[in-house]
Design a protein around this motif. Sequence first.
Motif, short mmCIF file in Angstrom:
data_model
loop_
_atom_site.label_atom_id
_atom_site.label_comp_id
_atom_site.label_asym_id
_atom_site.label_seq_id
_atom_site.Cartn_x
_atom_site.Cartn_y
_atom_site.Cartn_z
N TYR A 139 63.95 22.54 21.99
CA TYR A 139 63.28 21.26 22.24
C TYR A 139 61.98 21.47 23.01
CZ TYR A 139 67.73 18.94 21.04
OH TYR A 139 68.85 18.48 20.41
N THR A 140 62.03 22.32 24.07
CA THR A 140 60.83 22.58 24.87
C THR A 140 59.75 23.26 24.03
OG1 THR A 140 62.18 22.80 26.86
CG2 THR A 140 59.95 23.70 26.94
N SER A 141 60.18 24.18 23.17
CA SER A 141 59.22 24.85 22.28
C SER A 141 58.51 23.85 21.38
CB SER A 141 59.96 25.88 21.41
OG SER A 141 59.12 26.37 20.39
N MET A 142 59.26 22.94 20.78
CA MET A 142 58.64 21.94 19.90
C MET A 142 57.76 20.98 20.69
SD MET A 142 59.60 22.91 16.96
CE MET A 142 59.12 21.56 15.89
N ALA A 143 58.14 20.68 21.93
CA ALA A 143 57.29 19.82 22.78
C ALA A 143 55.95 20.50 23.04
CB ALA A 143 58.00 19.51 24.10
N ILE A 144 55.98 21.80 23.30
CA ILE A 144 54.73 22.56 23.51
C ILE A 144 53.88 22.54 22.24
CG2 ILE A 144 53.79 24.86 23.92
CD1 ILE A 144 56.23 25.39 25.72
N ILE A 145 54.53 22.78 21.10
CA ILE A 145 53.80 22.82 19.82
C ILE A 145 53.07 21.51 19.58
CG2 ILE A 145 54.08 22.85 17.31
CD1 ILE A 145 56.35 24.89 17.74
N TYR A 146 53.77 20.38 19.70
CA TYR A 146 53.14 19.09 19.41
C TYR A 146 52.14 18.68 20.48
CZ TYR A 146 55.99 18.10 15.32
OH TYR A 146 56.55 18.14 14.08
N GLY A 147 52.38 19.06 21.73
CA GLY A 147 51.41 18.75 22.78
C GLY A 147 50.10 19.48 22.57
N VAL A 148 50.19 20.79 22.29
CA VAL A 148 48.98 21.58 22.02
C VAL A 148 48.30 21.12 20.74
CG1 VAL A 148 48.12 23.91 21.54
CG2 VAL A 148 49.86 23.57 23.30
N PHE A 149 49.11 20.79 19.75
CA PHE A 149 48.58 20.31 18.47
C PHE A 149 47.72 19.05 18.67
CE2 PHE A 149 49.34 17.35 14.85
CZ PHE A 149 48.64 18.03 13.87
N GLY A 200 56.15 9.12 15.70
CA GLY A 200 56.27 10.37 16.44
C GLY A 200 57.66 10.56 17.03
N LEU A 201 58.24 9.48 17.56
CA LEU A 201 59.58 9.55 18.15
C LEU A 201 60.64 9.84 17.08
CD1 LEU A 201 59.44 6.52 20.63
CD2 LEU A 201 58.97 8.93 21.11
N GLU A 202 60.55 9.12 15.96
CA GLU A 202 61.59 9.33 14.94
C GLU A 202 61.37 10.65 14.19
OE1 GLU A 202 61.15 9.00 11.47
OE2 GLU A 202 59.11 8.21 11.37
N LEU A 203 60.13 11.16 14.14
CA LEU A 203 59.87 12.48 13.60
C LEU A 203 60.62 13.54 14.40
CD1 LEU A 203 58.26 14.64 11.95
CD2 LEU A 203 56.46 14.42 13.68
N THR A 204 60.54 13.44 15.72
CA THR A 204 61.28 14.35 16.59
C THR A 204 62.77 14.28 16.33
OG1 THR A 204 59.62 14.28 18.35
CG2 THR A 204 61.88 14.81 18.99
N PHE A 217 60.48 15.41 22.27
CA PHE A 217 61.15 16.72 22.33
C PHE A 217 61.45 17.10 23.77
CE2 PHE A 217 59.72 17.76 17.91
CZ PHE A 217 60.95 18.18 17.43
N PHE A 218 60.56 16.74 24.69
CA PHE A 218 60.79 17.07 26.09
C PHE A 218 62.00 16.32 26.64
CE2 PHE A 218 60.09 16.23 30.64
CZ PHE A 218 60.05 17.54 31.11
N TYR A 219 62.07 14.98 26.41
CA TYR A 219 63.21 14.25 26.98
C TYR A 219 64.51 14.51 26.23
CZ TYR A 219 62.58 10.29 23.61
OH TYR A 219 62.49 9.47 22.50
N SER A 220 64.43 15.11 25.04
CA SER A 220 65.65 15.44 24.31
C SER A 220 66.49 16.51 25.03
CB SER A 220 65.31 15.93 22.90
OG SER A 220 64.71 14.90 22.14
N ASN A 221 65.86 17.24 25.96
CA ASN A 221 66.60 18.22 26.77
C ASN A 221 67.54 17.54 27.75
OD1 ASN A 221 65.64 20.98 26.13
ND2 ASN A 221 63.63 20.16 26.69
N TYR A 222 67.32 16.26 28.03
CA TYR A 222 68.03 15.62 29.14
C TYR A 222 68.78 14.34 28.74
CZ TYR A 222 64.60 18.64 31.39
OH TYR A 222 63.83 19.72 31.74
N LEU A 223 68.25 13.56 27.80
CA LEU A 223 68.83 12.26 27.50
C LEU A 223 70.01 12.36 26.55
CD1 LEU A 223 65.80 9.81 27.06
CD2 LEU A 223 67.19 10.23 29.09
#
Length: 515
Positions: A49-59, A250-254, A469-475
């Motif tokens: 999840y964190t990896s994908m959050a980094i990818i989309y943030g940098v993208f 974006g949310l439902e894509l994740t 993707f970031f909040y998917s680690n916790y929610l």
Amino acid sequence: MSPESKKLFNIIILGVAFMFMFTAFQTCGNVAQTVIRSLNSTDFHGSGYTSMAIIYGVFSASNLITPSVVAIVGPQLSMFASGLFYSMYIAVFIQPFPWSFYTASVFIGIAAAVLWTAQGNCLTINSDEHTIGRNSGIFWALLQSSLFFGNLYIYFAWQGKTQISESDRRTVFIALTVISLVGTVLFFLIRKPDSENILGEDESSDDQDMEVNESAQNNLTKAVDAFKKSFKLCVTKEMLLLSITTAYTGLELTFFSGVYGTCIGAINKFGAEEKSLIGLSGIFIGIGEILVTLIQQRFVQHLQYTEYCVIYEELQQRFIGICHVNKTDKNICPRRAYILLRKNTDNKNRRLCMSGSGGSLFGLLSKNNRFGRNPVVLLGILVHFIAFYLIFLNMPGDAPIAPVKGTDSSAYIKSSKEVAILCSFLLGLGDSCFNTQLLSILGFLYSEDSAPAFAIFKFVQSICAAVAFFYSNYLLLHWQLLVMVIFGFFGTISFFTVEWEAAAFVARGSDYRSI
């Protein structure tokens, strides 16, 4: 090979190359968190999840600079270089280390922005106003077919497995790396098209002179101008409203691309098929995506030609001699005919023309589709709400953040594999409904300067995907579903508002840009 055949060949090669690359990458993204969970019992510690959050943030951030990169390097080399970074990211899973895993995530975020900017450029220079619809359909169909092949392999390769061994992981990711490299090499088969009749090129000498002058501008100046246009556009009423809808996509894509497959793979009550079901879920998401696209492609082709004929009759009856078009050409762009009407008549006559013979453009919509794009978006949100409700009932709340051993928690109903796969299909179906209509309304509202509008679309969508993707680690699952329901509801209302206002302004003979 004729110029038209060469361009069609380039589009097919472009689509096939993306099909290979995204067969590898989308399969990788679908199983990443499940694979990472199996690795966390070793010396490796990380999160898909964190990896994908980094990818989309940098993208999202990289979208601001990539047009200049593509303008300098060219689309072919840009796509090839990006493909190498995609392959590098997938190869990291063969023998992953935390530092290489997250570093590759940063690089692929930059590469993704370059890749999609170059893809749009390549599609444009190999199309004209007659072939852009056909070429977009060919590319989209080939791209979406990537959801089948990799996930089909996962379904059969992981059949009966409850844990992913080192051997299983290496076999899968070596195969995916090779597939990605094949797609990357295919970019070298794209040939340089003839410079005539590319999309956006006008036949008049005045427009050609303007293009020559524009091409002489400095690339940095163009980038700054594009940035200024994007900033001005993002604070307009209609773009702010559409940004809510874009945020939802974006949310439902994740959720469907990373979280939902992980949830399925974590439910121990699915038995020995829990890991292979991840692949089957990806296949049915792809079926849902492609089904809507194919239906709409057939409908739009019929609608556009009928729409063109109505507009042509108005031009012929009221303003003979304004433009010279061939009614027998079924590939003529109805938008071009409408622009000719708008440019060559004053507001009074334009309103007369829009009201005659059933109202031309929107008279046709009244007869064929009274509410424009809204019914497709309404279908999308209803399908998604049904899917969210079934997922809420069918899956335990801790499925997204379950440990490596999975979860034995109970859902509100007995967890059903059939319901889980049905929801995969519904998620793909609804996603395609939203994305096709968002692209349609942006292309129509900002047809004369679409680049800033689409840049904002990708920026907002990517930022929201990164956050999700970031909040998917916790929610827990039910909180993630609630966030999507709220954004989906307000995003649908905001889309309806923009569509109704756009229809009202055009019916009164006003320019879209004045909304």
